[in-house]
Motif scaffolding. Structure first.
Motif, PDB file in Angstrom:
ATOM      1  N   TRP A   4      -4.979  30.880  14.032  1.00 17.64           N
ATOM      2  CA  TRP A   4      -4.638  29.809  15.048  1.00 17.64           C
ATOM      3  C   TRP A   4      -6.000  29.075  15.245  1.00 17.64           C
ATOM      4  N   ALA A   5      -7.035  29.432  14.692  1.00 20.59           N
ATOM      5  CA  ALA A   5      -8.335  28.281  15.094  1.00 20.59           C
ATOM      6  C   ALA A   5      -8.016  26.986  14.305  1.00 20.59           C
ATOM      7  N   GLN A   6      -6.912  27.012  13.331  1.00 24.07           N
ATOM      8  CA  GLN A   6      -6.795  25.859  12.809  1.00 24.07           C
ATOM      9  C   GLN A   6      -5.735  24.843  13.368  1.00 24.07           C
ATOM     10  N   THR A   7      -5.052  25.522  14.528  1.00 20.63           N
ATOM     11  CA  THR A   7      -3.858  24.769  15.139  1.00 20.63           C
ATOM     12  C   THR A   7      -4.127  24.314  16.622  1.00 20.63           C
ATOM     13  N   VAL A  45      -1.586  16.481   5.400  1.00 21.44           N
ATOM     14  CA  VAL A  45      -0.232  17.158   5.676  1.00 21.44           C
ATOM     15  C   VAL A  45      -0.295  17.829   6.857  1.00 21.44           C
ATOM     16  N   GLN A  46       0.834  17.620   7.507  1.00 16.96           N
ATOM     17  CA  GLN A  46       1.140  18.202   8.714  1.00 16.96           C
ATOM     18  C   GLN A  46       1.979  19.354   8.837  1.00 16.96           C
ATOM     19  N   TYR A  47       1.960  20.455   9.490  1.00 16.94           N
ATOM     20  CA  TYR A  47       2.808  21.406   9.602  1.00 16.94           C
ATOM     21  C   TYR A  47       2.651  22.093  11.199  1.00 16.94           C
ATOM     22  N   ALA A  48       3.765  22.720  11.458  1.00 20.14           N
ATOM     23  CA  ALA A  48       3.902  23.290  12.630  1.00 20.14           C
ATOM     24  C   ALA A  48       4.425  24.886  12.597  1.00 20.14           C
ATOM     25  N   VAL A  49       3.942  25.818  13.642  1.00 17.78           N
ATOM     26  CA  VAL A  49       4.291  26.989  13.485  1.00 17.78           C
ATOM     27  C   VAL A  49       5.020  27.511  14.792  1.00 17.78           C
ATOM     28  N   LEU A  50       6.290  28.124  14.642  1.00 17.60           N
ATOM     29  CA  LEU A  50       7.062  28.556  15.778  1.00 17.60           C
ATOM     30  C   LEU A  50       6.644  30.044  15.875  1.00 17.60           C
ATOM     31  N   PRO A  51       5.826  30.600  16.614  1.00 15.34           N
ATOM     32  CA  PRO A  51       5.077  32.001  16.688  1.00 15.34           C
ATOM     33  C   PRO A  51       6.215  32.902  17.203  1.00 15.34           C
ATOM     34  N   ALA A  52       6.019  33.793  16.403  1.00 18.04           N
ATOM     35  CA  ALA A  52       7.221  35.044  16.598  1.00 18.04           C
ATOM     36  C   ALA A  52       7.043  35.524  18.010  1.00 18.04           C
ATOM     37  N   GLN A  53       8.209  36.063  18.471  1.00 16.91           N
ATOM     38  CA  GLN A  53       8.460  36.366  19.802  1.00 16.91           C
ATOM     39  C   GLN A  53       7.597  37.864  20.050  1.00 16.91           C
ATOM     40  N   ALA A  54       7.573  38.737  18.930  1.00  7.47           N
ATOM     41  CA  ALA A  54       7.243  40.228  19.111  1.00  7.47           C
ATOM     42  C   ALA A  54       5.705  39.982  19.365  1.00  7.47           C
ATOM     43  N   ARG A  55       5.246  41.054  20.066  1.00  6.36           N
ATOM     44  CA  ARG A  55       3.821  41.373  20.497  1.00  6.36           C
ATOM     45  C   ARG A  55       3.117  41.512  18.845  1.00  6.36           C
ATOM     46  N   ARG A  56       3.548  42.290  18.061  1.00  7.94           N
ATOM     47  CA  ARG A  56       2.919  42.538  16.991  1.00  7.94           C
ATOM     48  C   ARG A  56       3.881  42.059  15.632  1.00  7.94           C
ATOM     49  N   PRO A  57       3.683  40.632  15.664  1.00  9.44           N
ATOM     50  CA  PRO A  57       4.687  40.288  14.317  1.00  9.44           C
ATOM     51  C   PRO A  57       4.263  40.770  13.121  1.00  9.44           C
ATOM     52  N   ARG A  58       5.089  40.449  12.088  1.00  8.67           N
ATOM     53  CA  ARG A  58       4.913  40.946  10.609  1.00  8.67           C
ATOM     54  C   ARG A  58       3.934  39.960  10.138  1.00  8.67           C
ATOM     55  N   PRO A  59       3.302  40.381   9.122  1.00  7.91           N
ATOM     56  CA  PRO A  59       2.197  39.443   8.622  1.00  7.91           C
ATOM     57  C   PRO A  59       2.894  38.479   7.798  1.00  7.91           C
ATOM     58  N   ASP A  60       3.980  38.711   7.321  1.00  4.11           N
ATOM     59  CA  ASP A  60       4.531  37.610   6.059  1.00  4.11           C
ATOM     60  C   ASP A  60       5.427  36.616   7.058  1.00  4.11           C
ATOM     61  N   PRO A  61       4.647  35.453   7.359  1.00  2.40           N
ATOM     62  CA  PRO A  61       5.759  34.357   7.855  1.00  2.40           C
ATOM     63  C   PRO A  61       6.725  33.895   7.133  1.00  2.40           C
ATOM     64  N   VAL A  62       7.681  33.223   7.777  1.00  2.00           N
ATOM     65  CA  VAL A  62       9.040  32.665   6.997  1.00  2.00           C
ATOM     66  C   VAL A  62       8.511  31.058   6.760  1.00  2.00           C
TER      67      VAL A  62
END
Length: 482
Positions: A22-25, A58-75
């Motif tokens: 998150w420090a990159q965003t 190159v621009q990117y965006a992240v839709l954060p997982a709603q879970a308190r402890r999200p899985r480490p592998d993003p989609v």
């Protein structure tokens, strides 16, 4: 303990949970997304061989997982085209991936030359004017030549460096910036080609692979489009003949279609699909075939083709124009044409067969010849030989095809699944068009596929629900007998 100390500890806890990624965003809002997203960017050399040369952001965006402890592998989602950006369709992607966003971050990357990543846009202007320009080869060539020359004058205008191979290297740089060891890769349409190329270059970084509407690297798009559109159109005509109401309302549909084509080119008055104004246009064969091809993308649209073809054969073309304009993006963020041709001219057109190759009966070689003409003067990027050779997938791969898809029908998915090997599963969704993950039961099954703990469990997910999907009945105009 004071309130200030508590607040500082809480902030520290959030930072620790979020991790270094998150420090990159920064916080941002995306169209169609209700909750706050995170946006970031990375600088990449336009030419990897010249790291000190021009750089592309190159621009990117992240839709954060709603879970308190999200899985480490993003989609990580790869959009279609080639030429479509991912970030500006974030709302649609969020709905498309459904429940996956509850447990995993969803990452959207605008590939170089698309969306917010130095998009190679051509000014297409008015939607109807764009349709008419694309249907006249001389006007289209002139328009694209002007666009190409304008783009080449820009600081990032060396069009040789906008290929799939380079784009996915940017994607992996985003993965590293986010600190993700592995990702679940989901691609649609052209995004499936990008996903396959990503896995070829970075197999260790992929946990699961989902390909919806498969466009493999060895598919020559301008040539395949003729056969695939013809098959989809023939299926619509045949379905009408088998449906009593459609057959009764349009008893000579195939003959009407032949009459329509035989009468082209011709002048006609049509209603502008967005302004409602009437105007005279020259209807060429290429234009009418393009309108029909666009209407074939979704069964909900193609169900109205019998009525639209019948009306057009009688000289009334509003129906065809209305269907073709249904999928036009009015937000101003469509396909970046400069990127589209940079990819196709480098990867597809050099492999076009000479005249004599099998084509669709009605669609012929018009599209292939059009691309060949545009690409004669388009700068051509380097494509590694390995790009066209699909190796065995090291992880579970799910391939989805709509049986009525006019662009990436099941034959391409079947071929790709055979190349990817025993860990690839191909699911054909009956009566579905281009893109299947928007269908509820498919979306749920995709969630179970990605969420499964093992490859074996993923490949065993039940997709039986798709067998119950009906083909939409033919649209009957108001007052038509049924």
């Amino acid at each position: 303990m004071s309130a200030g100390v508590l607040l500082r500890l809480a902030a520290l806890g959030v930072a620790l949970l979020a991790g270094p990624a998150w420090a990159q965003t920064t916080a941002c809002r995306l169209p169609g997304v209700e909750h706050e997203a995170r946006c970031g960017s990375i600088k990449r050399p336009l030419d990897p061989a010249k790291p000190g040369g021009p750089t592309i952001v190159v621009q990117y965006a992240v839709l954060p997982a709603q879970a308190r402890r999200p899985r480490p592998d993003p989609v990580l989602f790869l959009a279609g085209g080639p030429g479509q950006g991912a970030i500006d369709i974030a709302g649609g992607v969020e709905r498309l991936l459904g429940r996956l966003g509850s447990r995993r971050d969803i990452v959207l990357v605008d590939l170089r030359g698309t969306g917010r990543s130095a998009a190679l846009d051509c000014d297409d202007g008015d939607a109807l004017a764009s349709m008419l320009t694309e249907a006249e080869p001389s006007r289209r060539l002139a328009s694209l030549k002007a666009c190409r020359e304008r783009l080449q004058k820009s600081p990032l205008g060396d069009l040789r460096f906008y290929t799939t191979t380079l784009a996915v290297q940017d994607v992996d740089a985003v993965r590293r910036a986010l600190g993700a060891e592995r990702i679940d890769l989901a691609g649609v349409s052209y995004g499936t080609r990008a996903a396959i190329e990503y896995q070829r270059q970075f197999p260790q970084a992929v946990r699961r692979l989902v390909l919806d509407g498969v466009a493999p690297p060895d598919m020559v798009l301008p040539a395949a489009a003729s056969l695939d559109a013809q098959a989809a159109l023939d299926a619509v005509l045949a379905a009408c003949e088998l449906e009593p109401g459609c057959r009764a309302r349009f008893p000579a549909l195939t003959a009407s279609w032949a009459t329509l084509l035989a009468g082209l080119p011709r002048q006609a008055e049509v209603t502008h699909p967005f302004t409602g104004r009437r105007q005279n246009v020259l209807l060429s064969r290429e234009l009418v075939l393009g309108l029909v091809r666009q209407a074939l993308y979704l069964p909900a649209w193609s169900s109205a083709l019998p009525a639209a073809i019948s009306e057009a054969a009688a000289g009334r073309f509003d129906g065809l124009f209305g269907l073709a304009s249904a999928g036009i993006d009015l937000s101003g963020r469509g396909i970046a044409q400069g990127l589209h041709f940079s990819v196709i001219c480098a990867e597809d057109v050099p492999r076009l067969a000479p005249p004599g190759e099998a084509t669709g009966r009605d669609f012929g070689r018009a599209l292939a010849d059009d691309y060949a003409a545009v690409c004669r003067d388009w700068p051509r990027g380097e494509v590694p030989a390995g790009f066209y050779r699909m190796g065995r997938s090291p992880v579970a791969a799910l391939l989805l095809s709509g049986s009525a898809d006019p662009v990436t029908p099941p034959r391409h998915g079947e071929h790709t699944a055979a190349a990817l090997g025993p860990l690839a599963r191909h699911v054909v969704v009956p009566n579905a068009g281009h893109g299947t993950m928007a269908i509820g039961c498919v979306r749920d099954a995709v969630f179970r596929f990605v969420d499964a703990e093992t490859d074996a469990a993923a490949l065993a997910v039940d997709f039986g629900c798709v067998a119950k999907l009906p083909r939409p009945g033919a649209f009957m105009p108001p007052g038509a007998p049924r």
